[in-house]
Motif scaffolding. Structure first.
Motif, PDB file in Angstrom:
ATOM      1  N   HIS A  47      16.071   7.336  -2.851  1.00  0.00           N
ATOM      2  CA  HIS A  47      15.455   8.059  -1.729  1.00  0.00           C
ATOM      3  C   HIS A  47      14.497   7.127  -0.961  1.00  0.00           C
ATOM      4  CE1 HIS A  47      14.693  12.006   0.156  1.00  0.00           C
ATOM      5  NE2 HIS A  47      13.471  11.550   0.357  1.00  0.00           N
ATOM      6  N   ALA A  48      15.067   6.075  -0.388  1.00  0.00           N
ATOM      7  CA  ALA A  48      14.229   5.045   0.236  1.00  0.00           C
ATOM      8  C   ALA A  48      14.292   5.045   1.753  1.00  0.00           C
ATOM      9  CB  ALA A  48      14.660   3.664  -0.281  1.00  0.00           C
ATOM     10  N   PHE A  49      15.097   5.928   2.343  1.00  0.00           N
ATOM     11  CA  PHE A  49      15.437   5.767   3.753  1.00  0.00           C
ATOM     12  C   PHE A  49      14.872   6.864   4.663  1.00  0.00           C
ATOM     13  CE2 PHE A  49      18.539   3.679   1.072  1.00  0.00           C
ATOM     14  CZ  PHE A  49      18.477   2.388   1.569  1.00  0.00           C
TER      15      PHE A  49
ATOM     16  N   ASP B 176       5.355   8.243   1.287  1.00  0.00           N
ATOM     17  CA  ASP B 176       6.545   7.452   1.022  1.00  0.00           C
ATOM     18  C   ASP B 176       6.196   6.013   1.415  1.00  0.00           C
ATOM     19  OD1 ASP B 176       8.989   6.053   1.325  1.00  0.00           O
ATOM     20  OD2 ASP B 176      10.072   7.907   1.728  1.00  0.00           O
ATOM     21  N   PRO B 177       6.273   5.068   0.477  1.00  0.00           N
ATOM     22  CA  PRO B 177       5.817   3.703   0.786  1.00  0.00           C
ATOM     23  C   PRO B 177       6.815   2.837   1.541  1.00  0.00           C
ATOM     24  CG  PRO B 177       6.555   3.803  -1.483  1.00  0.00           C
ATOM     25  CD  PRO B 177       6.668   5.203  -0.938  1.00  0.00           C
ATOM     26  N   HIS B 178       8.060   3.298   1.728  1.00  0.00           N
ATOM     27  CA  HIS B 178       9.118   2.441   2.273  1.00  0.00           C
ATOM     28  C   HIS B 178       9.023   2.274   3.801  1.00  0.00           C
ATOM     29  CE1 HIS B 178      10.634   4.184  -1.531  1.00  0.00           C
ATOM     30  NE2 HIS B 178      11.176   2.991  -1.712  1.00  0.00           N
ATOM     31  N   ALA B 179       7.805   2.083   4.283  1.00  0.00           N
ATOM     32  CA  ALA B 179       7.542   2.087   5.722  1.00  0.00           C
ATOM     33  C   ALA B 179       8.202   0.932   6.462  1.00  0.00           C
ATOM     34  CB  ALA B 179       6.030   2.062   5.976  1.00  0.00           C
ATOM     35  N   TRP B 180       8.461  -0.174   5.772  1.00  0.00           N
ATOM     36  CA  TRP B 180       9.057  -1.347   6.418  1.00  0.00           C
ATOM     37  C   TRP B 180      10.483  -1.089   6.914  1.00  0.00           C
ATOM     38  CZ3 TRP B 180       8.302  -0.660   1.224  1.00  0.00           C
ATOM     39  CH2 TRP B 180       9.438  -0.670   0.415  1.00  0.00           C
ATOM     40  N   LEU B 181      11.119  -0.010   6.459  1.00  0.00           N
ATOM     41  CA  LEU B 181      12.475   0.290   6.911  1.00  0.00           C
ATOM     42  C   LEU B 181      12.498   0.953   8.285  1.00  0.00           C
ATOM     43  CD1 LEU B 181      14.053   1.290   3.506  1.00  0.00           C
ATOM     44  CD2 LEU B 181      14.612  -0.690   4.907  1.00  0.00           C
TER      45      LEU B 181
ATOM     46  N   GLY C  29       0.820  -1.209   0.000  1.00  0.00           N
ATOM     47  CA  GLY C  29       0.000   0.000   0.000  1.00  0.00           C
ATOM     48  C   GLY C  29       0.852   1.255   0.000  1.00  0.00           C
ATOM     49  N   ALA C  30       0.248   2.382   0.321  1.00  0.00           N
ATOM     50  CA  ALA C  30       0.926   3.688   0.320  1.00  0.00           C
ATOM     51  C   ALA C  30       1.520   4.003  -1.048  1.00  0.00           C
ATOM     52  CB  ALA C  30       2.006   3.744   1.406  1.00  0.00           C
ATOM     53  N   GLY C  31       0.913   3.426  -2.102  1.00  0.00           N
ATOM     54  CA  GLY C  31       1.347   3.731  -3.462  1.00  0.00           C
ATOM     55  C   GLY C  31       2.499   2.892  -3.973  1.00  0.00           C
ATOM     56  N   PHE C  32       2.906   1.864  -3.219  1.00  0.00           N
ATOM     57  CA  PHE C  32       4.084   1.091  -3.623  1.00  0.00           C
ATOM     58  C   PHE C  32       3.824   0.216  -4.841  1.00  0.00           C
ATOM     59  CE2 PHE C  32       7.178  -2.476  -3.007  1.00  0.00           C
ATOM     60  CZ  PHE C  32       8.334  -1.719  -3.162  1.00  0.00           C
TER      61      PHE C  32
END
Length: 307
Positions: A204-206, A137-142, A95-98
């Protein structure tokens, strides 16, 4: 003689194609099957597969859609993947557009579909992007603490699908959430002791790592790792490296490191891996690496770069 040569050429080409296909992760993906007597869960990419596997244990058959070694941002499902999704009991996506393809897939489901759909990032502490306030920003798992919330959402779906094993899912979730919380504590402790608080990255993933642990990132590319940087972007990166006295540019393994290494050479700095954990390589899978072990590797590299 001509016919024989053509036949030999055909056999050689077929052999080459077989070797290439054998090394392609999509073959393994196509072999994934539903398992009777277990909760069949299809996940859209690696971290969700890892969380599901840890919580479900022996009672879950987890299938990861994106093949090993493939960057998931622009991946889209094939017919065999859609078949797996529609036959499963649970479908988990970030989700979040990923995943740009998910909306079309969900819209294609029949009205009588019993598929449980889990948007893993729902309820997580998401970061709005500066480009558009309605996007995230979809990279929430980080963020390990966001990962706890995402794992919780998966746990709830597993209990709904298989209430007979609720206690097992609860226990597995509690154990895994504790590991994620310990991971967060390690990051807080180690990064608090570093002198620098800025990192240079290719993708820009972090933002979630930076928010949770007081860091600032400057990236060559945007939220998508294959975005083309402008000359102005490269100039800004050079200025950022000099201003903060940085010695490293971080790159990721599933995307070409050519640009990062070229820029590092020009700026007279080194490169190092900072893995956004969007997927594992075949080598990482064979060596038993997982979300937590790679996050720990990221932490080691961050501490080196932030000295």
């Amino acid at each position: 003689m001509m016919i024989r040569n053509k036949r030999v050429l055909y056999i050689v080409l077929l052999a080459i194609l077989t070797v290439v296909m054998a090394g392609c992760g999509s073959i393994a993906s196509s072999k994934a099957k539903m398992v009777q007597g277990k909760v069949n869960v299809v996940t859209s990419f690696y971290p969700l597969y890892e969380f599901t596997r840890n919580i479900g244990g022996e009672y879950v058959n987890a299938i990861n859609l994106v093949p090993a070694g493939v960057e998931p941002h622009d991946w889209s499902p094939k017919s065999r993947d859609i078949k797996n999704m529609t036959q499963a009991q649970i479908f988990v996506y970030q989700g979040a557009g990923f995943e740009g393809w998910v909306e079309d897939f969900l819209g294609s489901l029949s009205a009588d579909s019993t598929l449980k759909v889990v948007e893993a990032s729902k309820g997580a502490d998401l970061i709005k992007t500066t480009e558009n306030k309605e996007e995230y920003d979809p990279h929430a798992w980080l963020s390990p603490l966001n990962a706890v919330k995402m794992a919780y959402n998966i746990k709830i779906a597993l209990i709904e699908a298989d209430p007979a094993h609720k206690d097992v899912f609860e226990q597995n979730y509690t154990k895994y959430a504790a590991k994620l919380t310990d991971l967060d504590a390690r990051y807080k402790k180690e990064i608090a002791g570093t002198s620098k608080k800025e990192i240079a990255v290719s993708h820009h993933a972090f933002a979630y790592l930076c928010r949770d642990y007081g860091l600032t990132q400057m990236s060559i590319m945007g939220l998508s790792p294959d975005a083309e940087p402008t000359a102005q972007d490269l100039k800004k990166m050079n200025e950022f490296l000099k201003e903060h006295g940085l010695k490293y540019i971080f790159f990721e393994e599933l995307v070409s490191d050519k640009l990062a290494k070229t820029l590092a050479k020009d700026a007279k700095v080194d490169t190092m891996v900072l893995n956004p954990i969007e997927g594992l390589t075949d080598e990482q899978m064979k060596s038993g690496k997982d979300y937590i072990s790679i996050m720990d590797e990221n932490l080691k590299n961050l501490v080196i770069a932030l000295q």
